[in-house]
Write a protein that holds these residues in place. Structure first.
Motif, PDB file in Angstrom:
ATOM      1  N   LEU A   1      -5.107 -10.008  14.921  1.00 54.10           N
ATOM      2  CA  LEU A   1      -4.923  -8.624  14.528  1.00 54.10           C
ATOM      3  C   LEU A   1      -3.445  -8.283  14.457  1.00 54.10           C
ATOM      4  CD1 LEU A   1      -7.692  -6.733  16.488  1.00 54.10           C
ATOM      5  CD2 LEU A   1      -7.297  -6.662  14.042  1.00 54.10           C
ATOM      6  N   HIS A   2      -2.724  -8.841  15.442  1.00 54.74           N
ATOM      7  CA  HIS A   2      -1.278  -8.573  15.451  1.00 54.74           C
ATOM      8  C   HIS A   2      -0.621  -9.156  14.209  1.00 54.74           C
ATOM      9  CE1 HIS A   2       2.734  -7.984  16.931  1.00 54.74           C
ATOM     10  NE2 HIS A   2       2.967  -9.299  16.774  1.00 54.74           N
ATOM     11  N   ARG A   3      -0.946 -10.426  13.827  1.00 56.39           N
ATOM     12  CA  ARG A   3      -0.370 -11.036  12.621  1.00 56.39           C
ATOM     13  C   ARG A   3      -0.780 -10.265  11.383  1.00 56.39           C
ATOM     14  NH1 ARG A   3      -2.000 -16.975  13.797  1.00 56.39           N
ATOM     15  NH2 ARG A   3      -1.067 -17.060  15.802  1.00 56.39           N
ATOM     16  N   TRP A   4      -2.056  -9.875  11.373  1.00 54.66           N
ATOM     17  CA  TRP A   4      -2.513  -9.102  10.207  1.00 54.66           C
ATOM     18  C   TRP A   4      -1.752  -7.780  10.118  1.00 54.66           C
ATOM     19  CZ3 TRP A   4      -5.211  -4.384  10.184  1.00 54.66           C
ATOM     20  CH2 TRP A   4      -5.672  -3.970   8.932  1.00 54.66           C
ATOM     21  N   ARG A   5      -1.529  -7.095  11.232  1.00 53.73           N
ATOM     22  CA  ARG A   5      -0.795  -5.817  11.238  1.00 53.73           C
ATOM     23  C   ARG A   5       0.649  -6.025  10.847  1.00 53.73           C
ATOM     24  NH1 ARG A   5      -0.724  -0.854  10.014  1.00 53.73           N
ATOM     25  NH2 ARG A   5       0.449   0.473  11.392  1.00 53.73           N
ATOM     26  N   VAL A   6       1.304  -7.070  11.312  1.00 51.28           N
ATOM     27  CA  VAL A   6       2.691  -7.383  10.952  1.00 51.28           C
ATOM     28  C   VAL A   6       2.764  -7.704   9.471  1.00 51.28           C
ATOM     29  CG1 VAL A   6       4.564  -9.066  11.287  1.00 51.28           C
ATOM     30  CG2 VAL A   6       3.376  -8.098  13.261  1.00 51.28           C
ATOM     31  N   ALA A   7       1.803  -8.455   8.935  1.00 49.13           N
ATOM     32  CA  ALA A   7       1.779  -8.780   7.509  1.00 49.13           C
ATOM     33  C   ALA A   7       1.593  -7.510   6.692  1.00 49.13           C
ATOM     34  CB  ALA A   7       0.668  -9.780   7.208  1.00 49.13           C
ATOM     35  N   GLN A   8       0.715  -6.613   7.161  1.00 52.63           N
ATOM     36  CA  GLN A   8       0.496  -5.347   6.468  1.00 52.63           C
ATOM     37  C   GLN A   8       1.777  -4.505   6.470  1.00 52.63           C
ATOM     38  OE1 GLN A   8      -2.560  -2.948   8.225  1.00 52.63           O
ATOM     39  NE2 GLN A   8      -3.740  -2.944   6.318  1.00 52.63           N
ATOM     40  N   LEU A   9       2.449  -4.426   7.591  1.00 48.66           N
ATOM     41  CA  LEU A   9       3.709  -3.663   7.676  1.00 48.66           C
ATOM     42  C   LEU A   9       4.785  -4.309   6.813  1.00 48.66           C
ATOM     43  CD1 LEU A   9       3.840  -2.739  11.482  1.00 48.66           C
ATOM     44  CD2 LEU A   9       3.396  -1.221   9.551  1.00 48.66           C
ATOM     45  N   GLY A  10       4.837  -5.637   6.784  1.00 48.04           N
ATOM     46  CA  GLY A  10       5.799  -6.333   5.928  1.00 48.04           C
ATOM     47  C   GLY A  10       5.534  -6.047   4.461  1.00 48.04           C
ATOM     48  N   ALA A  11       4.249  -6.072   4.082  1.00 54.51           N
ATOM     49  CA  ALA A  11       3.889  -5.775   2.681  1.00 54.51           C
ATOM     50  C   ALA A  11       4.247  -4.332   2.340  1.00 54.51           C
ATOM     51  CB  ALA A  11       2.405  -6.035   2.463  1.00 54.51           C
ATOM     52  N   ARG A  12       3.969  -3.446   3.290  1.00 51.45           N
ATOM     53  CA  ARG A  12       4.299  -2.036   3.040  1.00 51.45           C
ATOM     54  C   ARG A  12       5.801  -1.844   2.939  1.00 51.45           C
ATOM     55  NH1 ARG A  12       2.552   3.020   6.836  1.00 51.45           N
ATOM     56  NH2 ARG A  12       3.320   4.596   5.420  1.00 51.45           N
ATOM     57  N   GLU A  13       6.564  -2.549   3.795  1.00 51.04           N
ATOM     58  CA  GLU A  13       8.019  -2.453   3.757  1.00 51.04           C
ATOM     59  C   GLU A  13       8.568  -2.980   2.434  1.00 51.04           C
ATOM     60  OE1 GLU A  13      11.764  -4.355   6.106  1.00 51.04           O
ATOM     61  OE2 GLU A  13       9.996  -3.858   7.299  1.00 51.04           O
ATOM     62  N   ARG A  14       7.980  -4.100   1.956  1.00 50.52           N
ATOM     63  CA  ARG A  14       8.414  -4.654   0.656  1.00 50.52           C
ATOM     64  C   ARG A  14       8.069  -3.689  -0.478  1.00 50.52           C
ATOM     65  NH1 ARG A  14       6.670  -9.171   3.349  1.00 50.52           N
ATOM     66  NH2 ARG A  14       4.600  -9.115   2.421  1.00 50.52           N
ATOM     67  N   GLU A  15       6.889  -3.059  -0.392  1.00 52.48           N
ATOM     68  CA  GLU A  15       6.479  -2.085  -1.414  1.00 52.48           C
ATOM     69  C   GLU A  15       7.423  -0.880  -1.407  1.00 52.48           C
ATOM     70  OE1 GLU A  15       4.451  -0.279  -4.506  1.00 52.48           O
ATOM     71  OE2 GLU A  15       4.411  -2.347  -3.833  1.00 52.48           O
ATOM     72  N   LEU A  16       7.765  -0.403  -0.209  1.00 58.35           N
ATOM     73  CA  LEU A  16       8.706   0.710  -0.115  1.00 58.35           C
ATOM     74  C   LEU A  16      10.088   0.310  -0.647  1.00 58.35           C
ATOM     75  CD1 LEU A  16       7.820   2.331   3.347  1.00 58.35           C
ATOM     76  CD2 LEU A  16       7.457   3.294   1.071  1.00 58.35           C
ATOM     77  N   ALA A  17      10.530  -0.889  -0.343  1.00 63.27           N
ATOM     78  CA  ALA A  17      11.817  -1.382  -0.843  1.00 63.27           C
ATOM     79  C   ALA A  17      11.787  -1.470  -2.367  1.00 63.27           C
ATOM     80  CB  ALA A  17      12.148  -2.726  -0.212  1.00 63.27           C
ATOM     81  N   ARG A  18      10.645  -1.958  -2.892  1.00 66.07           N
ATOM     82  CA  ARG A  18      10.517  -2.038  -4.357  1.00 66.07           C
ATOM     83  C   ARG A  18      10.566  -0.644  -4.973  1.00 66.07           C
ATOM     84  NH1 ARG A  18       6.971  -1.207  -8.000  1.00 66.07           N
ATOM     85  NH2 ARG A  18       5.284  -0.721  -6.568  1.00 66.07           N
ATOM     86  N   LYS A  19       9.877   0.344  -4.368  1.00 65.72           N
ATOM     87  CA  LYS A  19       9.877   1.716  -4.875  1.00 65.72           C
ATOM     88  C   LYS A  19      11.273   2.340  -4.767  1.00 65.72           C
ATOM     89  CE  LYS A  19       5.041   2.880  -4.256  1.00 65.72           C
ATOM     90  NZ  LYS A  19       4.086   3.785  -3.623  1.00 65.72           N
ATOM     91  N   VAL A  20      11.967   2.068  -3.678  1.00 67.59           N
ATOM     92  CA  VAL A  20      13.335   2.564  -3.526  1.00 67.59           C
ATOM     93  C   VAL A  20      14.224   1.968  -4.609  1.00 67.59           C
ATOM     94  CG1 VAL A  20      15.396   2.450  -2.053  1.00 67.59           C
ATOM     95  CG2 VAL A  20      13.199   3.120  -1.082  1.00 67.59           C
ATOM     96  N   ASP A  21      14.079   0.664  -4.863  1.00 65.57           N
ATOM     97  CA  ASP A  21      14.872   0.023  -5.920  1.00 65.57           C
ATOM     98  C   ASP A  21      14.562   0.621  -7.293  1.00 65.57           C
ATOM     99  OD1 ASP A  21      16.126  -1.609  -4.089  1.00 65.57           O
ATOM    100  OD2 ASP A  21      14.827  -3.354  -4.461  1.00 65.57           O
ATOM    101  N   GLU A  22      13.253   0.852  -7.563  1.00 62.35           N
ATOM    102  CA  GLU A  22      12.856   1.451  -8.844  1.00 62.35           C
ATOM    103  C   GLU A  22      13.445   2.859  -8.969  1.00 62.35           C
ATOM    104  OE1 GLU A  22       8.618   1.513  -9.285  1.00 62.35           O
ATOM    105  OE2 GLU A  22       8.464  -0.668  -9.448  1.00 62.35           O
TER     106      GLU A  22
END
Length: 190
Positions: A1-22
């Motif tokens: 669950l912890h790895r899944w939550r970290v992966a989810q937060l990482g994906a969300r962080e990458r998505e936010l970074a992509r949106k910030v870049d856009e």
């Protein structure tokens, strides 16, 4: 669950970074578009100012042409009439012809002063002051010559104050009217 939550937060962080870049890219494009619009508006403003300056120069040239026509042309017309009078009287009345030639000489000096005044007016705003009647009498004096119609200046309300430019125009209009009357109307009194 912890790895899944970290992966989810990482994906969300990458998505936010992509949106910030856009969004940053969008903002940079908008800024560039605004800068281009600002440059275009500045160019249009410069063109408008250049056109206004060109129109001002054209207006000033037109004013100069009117001024020369209204003052110097009338003075030279009066001088021409004076010289014609001398030419007609010369064989018969030498002393009167000399007086007419002296008057013609004064008229030439007046024309020179008018030319200097017109050039001076180009450099500075009009400063004609005094009563309307006095200025009209001074302006029309060269047209009063032997054999010419008698000139009378009457002003109903000489106490009224006029702007120097309006006063100058009034005097020039009067000069034009009197010169035309002297030249064409064959009047005995103006």
């Amino acid at each position: 669950l912890h790895r899944w939550r970290v992966a989810q937060l990482g994906a969300r962080e990458r998505e936010l970074a992509r949106k910030v870049d856009e969004r940053t890219s969008d903002l940079q494009r908008e800024i560039a578009a605004h800068e281009e619009t600002e440059r275009r508006l500045a160019n249009e403003r410069d063109l408008r100012q250049a056109l206004l300056a060109r129109e001002a120069v054209a207006g000033e040239r037109l004013r100069i042409a009117r001024e020369l026509h209204d003052s110097l042309a009338q003075d030279f017309a009066g001088l021409s009439l004076q010289l014609q009078s001398v030419e007609a009287d010369l064989p018969h009345r030498a002393s009167e012809s000399r007086a007419s030639l002296r008057l013609a000489s004064r008229m030439v000096h007046h024309c020179q002063r008018e030319a200097r005044r017109a050039v001076h007016d180009l450099r500075s705003p009009g400063t004609e002051t005094g009563s309307v009647k006095l200025l009209l009498e001074q302006a029309l004096a060269p047209l009063q010559q032997a054999g010419a119609p008698r000139l009378e200046v009457t002003v109903d309300d000489d106490g009224q104050t006029l702007a120097p430019q309006a006063l100058r125009h009034l005097v020039r209009v009067a000069q034009e009217a009197v010169t035309n009357a002297v030249s064409h109307a064959q009047a005995s009194c103006i």
